[in-house]
Design a protein around this motif. Structure first.
Motif, PDB file in Angstrom:
ATOM      1  N   ALA A  33       0.820  -1.205   0.000  1.00 43.88           N
ATOM      2  CA  ALA A  33       0.000   0.000   0.000  1.00 43.88           C
ATOM      3  C   ALA A  33       0.858   1.261   0.000  1.00 43.88           C
ATOM      4  O   ALA A  33       0.530   2.256  -0.654  1.00 43.88           O
ATOM      5  N   ALA A  34       1.958   1.232   0.752  1.00 44.50           N
ATOM      6  CA  ALA A  34       2.826   2.411   0.863  1.00 44.50           C
ATOM      7  C   ALA A  34       3.881   2.475  -0.239  1.00 44.50           C
ATOM      8  O   ALA A  34       4.615   3.460  -0.330  1.00 44.50           O
ATOM      9  N   ARG A  58       4.201   8.297   3.124  1.00 49.32           N
ATOM     10  CA  ARG A  58       3.601   7.147   2.461  1.00 49.32           C
ATOM     11  C   ARG A  58       2.942   6.211   3.482  1.00 49.32           C
ATOM     12  O   ARG A  58       1.829   5.714   3.266  1.00 49.32           O
ATOM     13  N   SER A  62      -1.108   5.681   3.840  1.00 53.45           N
ATOM     14  CA  SER A  62      -1.602   4.322   3.633  1.00 53.45           C
ATOM     15  C   SER A  62      -2.383   3.821   4.839  1.00 53.45           C
ATOM     16  O   SER A  62      -3.394   3.119   4.692  1.00 53.45           O
ATOM     17  N   ARG A 195      -4.272   4.449   1.169  1.00 51.86           N
ATOM     18  CA  ARG A 195      -4.115   4.195  -0.253  1.00 51.86           C
ATOM     19  C   ARG A 195      -4.542   2.781  -0.621  1.00 51.86           C
ATOM     20  O   ARG A 195      -5.075   2.526  -1.682  1.00 51.86           O
TER      21      ARG A 195
END
Length: 206
Positions: A33-34, A58, A62, A195
């Motif tokens: 995700a990150a 990030r 996320s 995210r």
């Protein structure tokens, strides 16, 4: 009182792991995700590395938490005072510049106040943040160049700028003297800000 970078790395690791666990994600899911490596997530959670601002952003985006929730000391009341020089140091430039997170709110929206110094030749490249992020910046001294999608704007002491943070951007000192500026970052409510929506069945256990 300044923050011990080793202690800060350990605390960030604990908070990242707690946020990941609360979300029900494995190490692989958070890494995906990150968009960072699994090894990086492991190192961060173990407190074995001091992650960059970009990596922290990030991870926070996320996980759907504010950056300050990962790096700031716990609040002890309704009023929080940060003395000069006591902000959380999160970046140091090649030529001696610094970026400190000096104040923040985290609910329901995230609002951050930063103190930056860029020495001649220093620059910081930032990836695009989540949608609707806004940045407000005022130059206190020196000359600062802001690059937004390859379009440059030169600012001097007393100048201010507002822009969408959901595009790549650069802060640079291309002058001959130190540049200082204060910056406020607004991140919208993060309830649905993560995210990734990775199915837990797709990754091995962390």
């Amino acid at each position: 009182m300044s923050v011990d970078p080793v202690a800060l790395a350990v605390e960030i690791g604990h908070r990242v792991k707690a946020a990941r666990t609360d979300r029900g994600w494995t190490l692989d899911q958070l890494a995906a995700a990150a968009e960072v490596s699994r090894r990086m997530v492991v190192n961060i959670e173990q407190g074995a590395t001091n992650p960059s601002i970009g990596t922290l952003l990030r991870l926070s985006e996320s996980l759907g938490v504010a950056l300050a929730e990962l790096v700031e000391p716990p609040r002890t009341g309704d009023v929080t005072v940060t003395r000069a020089g006591d902000g959380t140091l999160l970046w140091r430039g090649e030529h001696g510049g610094t970026a400190r997170l000096v104040a923040n709110t985290t609910t329901p929206d995230a609002l951050e106040l930063w103190e930056w110094t860029l020495e001649p030749g220093d620059q910081h490249e930032s990836d695009a943040h989540i949608a609707c992020t806004r940045e407000l910046l005022m130059v206190l001294s020196g000359e600062l160049t802001i690059v937004l999608d390859e379009q440059s704007t030169v600012l001097h002491a007393g100048d201010a700028i507002t822009f969408n943070g959901d595009v790549s951007h650069v802060y640079a000192n291309r002058g001959t003297a130190s540049a200082t500026f204060s910056m406020t970052v607004f991140d919208p409510e993060r309830a649905n800000a993560g995210r990734g929506s990775v199915d837990s069945s797709e990754a091995s256990l962390g």
